[in-house]
Scaffold this active site. Structure first.
Site, PDB file in Angstrom:
ATOM      1  N   LYS A 199      11.080 -12.745 -37.532  1.00 43.35           N
ATOM      2  CA  LYS A 199       9.386 -13.368 -37.813  1.00 43.35           C
ATOM      3  C   LYS A 199       8.766 -13.893 -37.066  1.00 43.35           C
ATOM      4  CE  LYS A 199       5.940 -13.912 -40.849  1.00 43.35           C
ATOM      5  NZ  LYS A 199       5.431 -13.860 -40.365  1.00 43.35           N
ATOM      6  N   GLN A 201      11.273 -19.830 -31.850  1.00 43.27           N
ATOM      7  CA  GLN A 201      11.449 -19.267 -32.979  1.00 43.27           C
ATOM      8  C   GLN A 201      12.458 -18.991 -33.933  1.00 43.27           C
ATOM      9  OE1 GLN A 201       7.509 -17.656 -33.766  1.00 43.27           O
ATOM     10  NE2 GLN A 201       7.901 -18.819 -35.696  1.00 43.27           N
ATOM     11  N   LYS A 242      12.774 -22.895 -35.486  1.00 40.21           N
ATOM     12  CA  LYS A 242      11.288 -22.611 -35.376  1.00 40.21           C
ATOM     13  C   LYS A 242      11.703 -22.369 -37.149  1.00 40.21           C
ATOM     14  CE  LYS A 242       7.395 -22.329 -33.495  1.00 40.21           C
ATOM     15  NZ  LYS A 242       6.601 -21.995 -33.773  1.00 40.21           N
ATOM     16  N   LYS A 302       9.016 -12.307 -32.150  1.00 36.06           N
ATOM     17  CA  LYS A 302       8.157 -12.299 -30.739  1.00 36.06           C
ATOM     18  C   LYS A 302       7.493 -11.350 -30.513  1.00 36.06           C
ATOM     19  CE  LYS A 302       5.175 -16.054 -30.392  1.00 36.06           C
ATOM     20  NZ  LYS A 302       4.560 -16.798 -31.510  1.00 36.06           N
ATOM     21  N   GLY A 312      -0.107 -13.325 -36.246  1.00 36.26           N
ATOM     22  CA  GLY A 312      -0.187 -13.760 -34.797  1.00 36.26           C
ATOM     23  C   GLY A 312      -0.393 -14.580 -33.879  1.00 36.26           C
ATOM     24  N   ASP A 313      -0.649 -14.389 -33.146  1.00 36.64           N
ATOM     25  CA  ASP A 313      -0.793 -15.658 -32.166  1.00 36.64           C
ATOM     26  C   ASP A 313      -1.871 -15.755 -31.350  1.00 36.64           C
ATOM     27  OD1 ASP A 313       2.211 -18.127 -30.979  1.00 36.64           O
ATOM     28  OD2 ASP A 313       1.264 -16.587 -29.282  1.00 36.64           O
ATOM     29  N   THR A 336      -1.427 -24.132 -39.227  1.00 40.17           N
ATOM     30  CA  THR A 336      -0.774 -24.831 -37.933  1.00 40.17           C
ATOM     31  C   THR A 336      -1.248 -26.298 -37.442  1.00 40.17           C
ATOM     32  OG1 THR A 336      -0.030 -22.402 -37.268  1.00 40.17           O
ATOM     33  CG2 THR A 336       0.278 -24.133 -35.665  1.00 40.17           C
ATOM     34  N   ASN A 394      -7.249 -20.936 -32.818  1.00 42.02           N
ATOM     35  CA  ASN A 394      -6.969 -21.462 -34.229  1.00 42.02           C
ATOM     36  C   ASN A 394      -5.829 -22.657 -34.645  1.00 42.02           C
ATOM     37  OD1 ASN A 394      -4.288 -20.989 -36.446  1.00 42.02           O
ATOM     38  ND2 ASN A 394      -6.176 -20.362 -38.030  1.00 42.02           N
ATOM     39  N   SER A 443       3.213 -18.861 -43.117  1.00 46.76           N
ATOM     40  CA  SER A 443       3.492 -17.063 -42.867  1.00 46.76           C
ATOM     41  C   SER A 443       4.926 -16.650 -44.448  1.00 46.76           C
ATOM     42  CB  SER A 443       3.970 -17.060 -41.874  1.00 46.76           C
ATOM     43  OG  SER A 443       3.446 -16.640 -41.088  1.00 46.76           O
TER      44      SER A 443
HETATM   45  P1  NDP Z   1      -5.792 -19.224 -30.088  1.00 47.93           P
HETATM   46  O1  NDP Z   1      -5.873 -17.559 -29.174  1.00 47.93           O
HETATM   47  O2  NDP Z   1      -6.520 -19.053 -31.983  1.00 47.93           O
HETATM   48  O3  NDP Z   1      -6.391 -19.580 -29.290  1.00 47.93           O
HETATM   49  C1  NDP Z   1      -5.351 -20.111 -27.767  1.00 47.93           C
HETATM   50  C2  NDP Z   1      -6.831 -20.967 -26.777  1.00 47.93           C
HETATM   51  O4  NDP Z   1      -6.233 -21.524 -25.969  1.00 47.93           O
HETATM   52  C3  NDP Z   1      -8.289 -20.885 -26.438  1.00 47.93           C
HETATM   53  O5  NDP Z   1      -8.778 -21.850 -26.606  1.00 47.93           O
HETATM   54  C4  NDP Z   1      -7.248 -20.241 -24.814  1.00 47.93           C
HETATM   55  O6  NDP Z   1      -8.656 -20.161 -24.311  1.00 47.93           O
HETATM   56  C5  NDP Z   1      -6.824 -21.377 -25.147  1.00 47.93           C
HETATM   57  N1  NDP Z   1      -5.955 -20.592 -23.533  1.00 47.93           N
HETATM   58  C6  NDP Z   1      -4.992 -19.871 -23.724  1.00 47.93           C
HETATM   59  N2  NDP Z   1      -4.572 -19.031 -22.336  1.00 47.93           N
HETATM   60  C7  NDP Z   1      -4.632 -20.423 -21.553  1.00 47.93           C
HETATM   61  C8  NDP Z   1      -3.768 -20.301 -20.650  1.00 47.93           C
HETATM   62  N3  NDP Z   1      -3.251 -19.818 -20.084  1.00 47.93           N
HETATM   63  N4  NDP Z   1      -4.838 -21.992 -19.840  1.00 47.93           N
HETATM   64  C9  NDP Z   1      -5.432 -22.480 -20.796  1.00 47.93           C
HETATM   65  N5  NDP Z   1      -5.852 -22.095 -21.939  1.00 47.93           N
HETATM   66  C10 NDP Z   1      -5.512 -20.846 -22.142  1.00 47.93           C
HETATM   67  O7  NDP Z   1      -4.268 -19.095 -29.939  1.00 47.93           O
HETATM   68  P2  NDP Z   1      -3.942 -20.119 -31.082  1.00 47.93           P
HETATM   69  O8  NDP Z   1      -4.700 -21.166 -31.894  1.00 47.93           O
HETATM   70  O9  NDP Z   1      -3.528 -19.103 -32.194  1.00 47.93           O
HETATM   71  O10 NDP Z   1      -2.516 -20.474 -30.433  1.00 47.93           O
HETATM   72  C11 NDP Z   1      -2.509 -21.204 -29.282  1.00 47.93           C
HETATM   73  C12 NDP Z   1      -1.545 -22.512 -29.052  1.00 47.93           C
HETATM   74  O11 NDP Z   1      -0.501 -21.989 -30.511  1.00 47.93           O
HETATM   75  C13 NDP Z   1      -0.190 -20.812 -28.330  1.00 47.93           C
HETATM   76  O12 NDP Z   1       1.087 -21.623 -27.448  1.00 47.93           O
HETATM   77  C14 NDP Z   1       0.756 -20.566 -29.800  1.00 47.93           C
HETATM   78  O13 NDP Z   1       1.557 -19.864 -29.832  1.00 47.93           O
HETATM   79  C15 NDP Z   1       0.478 -21.760 -30.711  1.00 47.93           C
HETATM   80  N6  NDP Z   1       1.192 -21.351 -31.987  1.00 47.93           N
HETATM   81  C16 NDP Z   1       0.039 -20.335 -32.783  1.00 47.93           C
HETATM   82  C17 NDP Z   1       0.684 -20.659 -34.175  1.00 47.93           C
HETATM   83  C18 NDP Z   1      -0.341 -19.663 -35.242  1.00 47.93           C
HETATM   84  O14 NDP Z   1      -0.017 -19.516 -36.014  1.00 47.93           O
HETATM   85  N7  NDP Z   1      -1.240 -19.489 -34.715  1.00 47.93           N
HETATM   86  C19 NDP Z   1       1.635 -20.949 -34.966  1.00 47.93           C
HETATM   87  C20 NDP Z   1       2.319 -21.989 -34.010  1.00 47.93           C
HETATM   88  C21 NDP Z   1       2.033 -21.705 -32.353  1.00 47.93           C
HETATM   89  P3  NDP Z   1      -8.887 -18.707 -23.454  1.00 47.93           P
HETATM   90  O15 NDP Z   1      -9.940 -18.703 -24.711  1.00 47.93           O
HETATM   91  O16 NDP Z   1      -9.910 -19.204 -22.186  1.00 47.93           O
HETATM   92  O17 NDP Z   1      -7.932 -17.484 -23.716  1.00 47.93           O
HETATM   93  O1  2IT Z   2       4.297 -19.728 -32.736  1.00 50.40           O
HETATM   94  C1  2IT Z   2       4.139 -19.370 -34.168  1.00 50.40           C
HETATM   95  O2  2IT Z   2       5.599 -19.728 -34.848  1.00 50.40           O
HETATM   96  C2  2IT Z   2       3.871 -18.392 -34.578  1.00 50.40           C
HETATM   97  N1  2IT Z   2       2.453 -17.701 -34.118  1.00 50.40           N
HETATM   98  C3  2IT Z   2       3.000 -18.105 -35.966  1.00 50.40           C
HETATM   99  C4  2IT Z   2       4.440 -16.613 -36.276  1.00 50.40           C
HETATM  100  C5  2IT Z   2       4.642 -16.539 -38.334  1.00 50.40           C
HETATM  101  O3  2IT Z   2       4.834 -15.502 -38.330  1.00 50.40           O
HETATM  102  O4  2IT Z   2       3.726 -17.309 -38.830  1.00 50.40           O
END
Ligand code: NDP
Ligand code: 2IT
Length: 450
Positions: free
Chosen positions: A94, A115, A118, A130, A169-170, A213, A245, A382
Site C-alpha cells: 500500500k 511506508q 508508517k 510506492k 496519490g502522492d 494527510t 494537497n 486510505s
Molecule cells: P502535491 O503535488 O499536491 O503538492 C506538492 C507541493 O510541493 C507543490 O506545492 C510543489 O510545488 C511542492 N514541491 C514538489 N516538489 C518540490 C521540490 N522539489 N521543491 C520544492 N517544492 C516542491 O503533493 P502532496 O501535497 O500530496 O505531497 C507533498 C508531500 O507530502 C510529499 O512529500 C508527499 O510524499 C507527502 N505525502 C503526501 C500524502 C498524500 O496523501 N498526498 C500522504 C503522506 C505524505 P510545484 O507545484 O512547484 O511542484
Molecule cells: O506517502 C504517503 O503516505 C502517501 N502518499 C499516501 C499513500 C496512500 O496509500 O494513501
C-alpha cells in the site's frame, strides 16, 4: 552510541550501500531507522538470526516498465514507470504513486521503505509500497495527462489488485489522476474494486481522504504538543511549505485550531502574509486553475512573494510544518528556524529534513515529529477507504475524521510508549521507528523465511 552498536550500524549500512549503489535517498532513510533500532535488534537475537531488518530493506519485488504515450502533437513520448512492492507482512502492498521529473529508483525505494513503518503505525492491515514515473505533468494538457495515466495503468494493472497492491496519490497524483487510473484499470481488468484509494466520491472514494494527510498532521502535532509541552496551536505562528494537497489541508486545520499560518510555497518561491494566509485564495489558485503561488502576492495586499523556496525557513515562527518534498530543510535552514524561535517541527512531507537538520532539532530540544508518524493520516484514511469498499458502504465525514483523529493520537501514544520502553523517553523519532518495526518484525518471524 556504544561501540558494538555503532559497529552494527556501520556494518549494516556498508551492506546496504554495496547492494544499492548510488541510491542516496534510500541509504538516508535506512540509516535513520537502523540507528534507531540497532540496540533493540542486538538485544533480540531472533531478529538478528532471522535477518528481519535486512529483509525489510530489500524490496519483495520491483517492477520497472516503459510508458509510451502520444502527446497533443501526435508525437511519441516515453517515460519510465515503477512500482516497488516493499513488504507484505501485515497486509497488501500500500502506498502512493508520484509523478515528478526527479522520480528514480532511489526516491521510490526510500518512500516504500518509510511506508512499511508508517502503515504499521496506523494499526491498519497494510503492507508497504510506492510507485511512480518521471513524467512531469506541468504544462501538459488534460488530455495528455489522461493518455499518460492510461498508458501507465495498462502495464501497472497486471501487478496490482485489491488484495495484492493498492496504490493511491502522492506528488502530482491527485483526484484527477486517480480517476483516469481507476477508469483504465476497470476497463482492462473488467473489475470494479477498491484497487486504488483517493477515488472520487461517486466511485468508491472516502469522505475526508482529500483532507486526511494535512488534518492528520495537525492532529498529530496538537497531540504531541499537548502531551509533551502542555501546549496547543492556539495563538501560534506557523510556517508551512508547499501549496499542494498536504499543505492546503494542514493550513486549513492549523487555522481552525487557532494558529496563524503565514507562508505557502512551490518549487519556484514562497509567499509571506503577515496577516495570515487567506486559504480561499490559495485554493482558487492551486485547485481552481493549477496556478503558481506567486499569484497570491498579486491578489492579496500586504503579502510578499520571494523567489526560491528555501527562504521560507527564514520566516520567524513557533511551529514549522514542511509539506513539500524530501530534504527541503537542511542544516542551515534548521538553524535559521531555531534561531528565529521555532520549537516544533512536524513533517507532512516524506523525509523533508536532512540528517543534519534532525541533529539541529535534537540539540535544541525542538519537538520533532517524524514524517512516518506525522503524515500517516493520508494512508490511514486510505485504509478506511479500503474498509468501506469491502463493506460496500460509506461513512460520514464526521465518522472518518473522528477515526483519523484517534488514529493520529494513538500514533503519538504508541510512539512515546515504545520510546520509553527502549530507554529514550520523549523521542518521537525513535519511538515511531520502534513501534512501526515491532509489528512487521513479529509478523515476518511468524511467517518464516520469505
Ligand atoms: P502535491 O503535488 O499536491 O503538492 C506538492 C507541493 O510541493 C507543490 O506545492 C510543489 O510545488 C511542492 N514541491 C514538489 N516538489 C518540490 C521540490 N522539489 N521543491 C520544492 N517544492 C516542491 O503533493 P502532496 O501535497 O500530496 O505531497 C507533498 C508531500 O507530502 C510529499 O512529500 C508527499 O510524499 C507527502 N505525502 C503526501 C500524502 C498524500 O496523501 N498526498 C500522504 C503522506 C505524505 P510545484 O507545484 O512547484 O511542484
Ligand atoms: O506517502 C504517503 O503516505 C502517501 N502518499 C499516501 C499513500 C496512500 O496509500 O494513501
Amino acid at each position: 552510541m556504544e561501540k558494538h552498536v555503532q559497529q552494527y550500524v556501520d556494518d549494516f549500512m556498508a551492506q546496504i550501500v554495496a547492494k544499492n549503489p548510488g541510491e542516496k535517498e534510500f541509504h538516508q532513510a535506512v540509516h535513520e531507522v537502523v540507528e534507531s533500532l540497532a540496540e533493540y535488534i542486538l538485544q533480540n537475537p531472533v531478529l538478528q538470526k532471522m535477518k528481519v531488518l535486512e529483509r525489510i530493506a530489500e524490496p519483495e519485488r520491483v517492477v520497472m516498465f516503459r510508458v509510451p504515450w502520444l502527446n497533443d502533437k501526435g508525437e511519441i513520448e516515453i517515460n519510465k514507470g515503477y512500482r516497488i512492492e516493499m513488504n507484505s507482512a501485515i497486509g497488501p502492498y500500500k502506498g502512493g504513486i508520484r509523478f515528478h521529473s526527479s522520480v528514480n529508483l532511489s526516491i521510490l525505494k526510500f518512500l516504500a521503505f518509510e511506508q512499511t513503518f508508517k502503515n504499521s503505525l496506523t494499526t491498519l492491515p497494510m503492507g508497504g509500497g510506492k510507485g511512480g514515473s518521471d513524467f512531469n505533468p506541468k504544462g501538459k494538457s488534460d488530455a495528455e495527462v489522461m493518455r499518460f495515466c492510461q498508458a501507465f495503468m495498462t502495464e501497472l494493472s497486471r501487478h496490482i489488485g485489491q488484495f495484492t497492491d493498492v496504490p493511491a496519490g502522492d506528488i502530482n497524483v491527485g483526484g484527477r489522476e486517480i480517476g483516469y487510473l481507476f477508469g483504465q484499470y476497470k476497463r482492462i481488468r473488467d473489475e470494479y474494486s477498491g484497487v486504488l484509494t483517493g477515488k472520487g466520491l461517486e466511485f468508491g472514494g472516502s469522505l475526508a481522504r482529500t483532507e486526511a494527510t494535512g488534518y492528520g498532521l495537525c492532529y498529530y502535532t496538537a497531540e504531541a504538543m499537548r502531551v509533551l509541552r502542555n501546549d496547543s496551536f492556539e495563538g501560534k505562528t506557523v510556517v508551512i511549505s508547499g501549496s499542494g494537497n498536504v499543505a492546503i489541508f494542514a493550513t486549513e486545520k492549523a487555522q481552525a485550531l487557532g494558529a496563524k499560518v503565514v507562508t505557502a510555497s512551490d518549487s519556484n518561491g514562497y509567499i509571506y502574509d503577515p496577516n495570515g494566509i487567506q486559504l480561499d485564495v490559495v485554493k482558487d489558485i492551486k485547485l481552481g486553475h493549477r496556478g503558481r503561488i506567486k499569484e497570491y502576492a498579486e491578489r492579496v495586499p500586504g503579502s510578499e512573494y520571494h523567489e526560491g523556496c528555501k527562504g521560507v525557513w527564514t520566516v520567524p515562527c513557533d511551529i514549522a510544518l514542511p509539506c513539500a518534498t524530501q530534504n527541503e530543510i537542511d542544516e542551515e535552514s534548521a538553524k535559521a528556524l531555531v534561531a528565529n524561535g521555532c520549537t516544533v517541527v512536524c513533517e507532512g512531507a516524506n523525509m523533508p529534513s536532512t540528517p543534519e537538520a534532525i541533529a539541529v532539532y535534537q540539540a535544541n530540544n525542538v519537538l520533532y515529529g517524524p514524517a512516518k508518524a506525522a503524515n500517516a493520516g493520508g494512508v490511514a484514511v486510505s485504509g478506511l477507504e479500503m474498509s468501506q469498499n469491502s463493506y460496500r458502504l460509506s461513512w460520514t465525514f464526521e465518522e472518518v475524521d473522528g477515526k483519523l483523529k484517534s488514529i493520529m493520537e494513538n500514533i503519538v501514544a504508541n510512539s512515546l510508549e515504545a520510546a520509553k520502553e527502549y530507554g529514550h523517553e520523549g523521542d518521537l523519532m525513535l519511538g515511531a521507528n520502534a513501534a512501526g518495526f515491532v509489528k512487521v518484525a513479529n509478523a515476518m518471524v511468524a511467517q518464516g523465511v520469505l
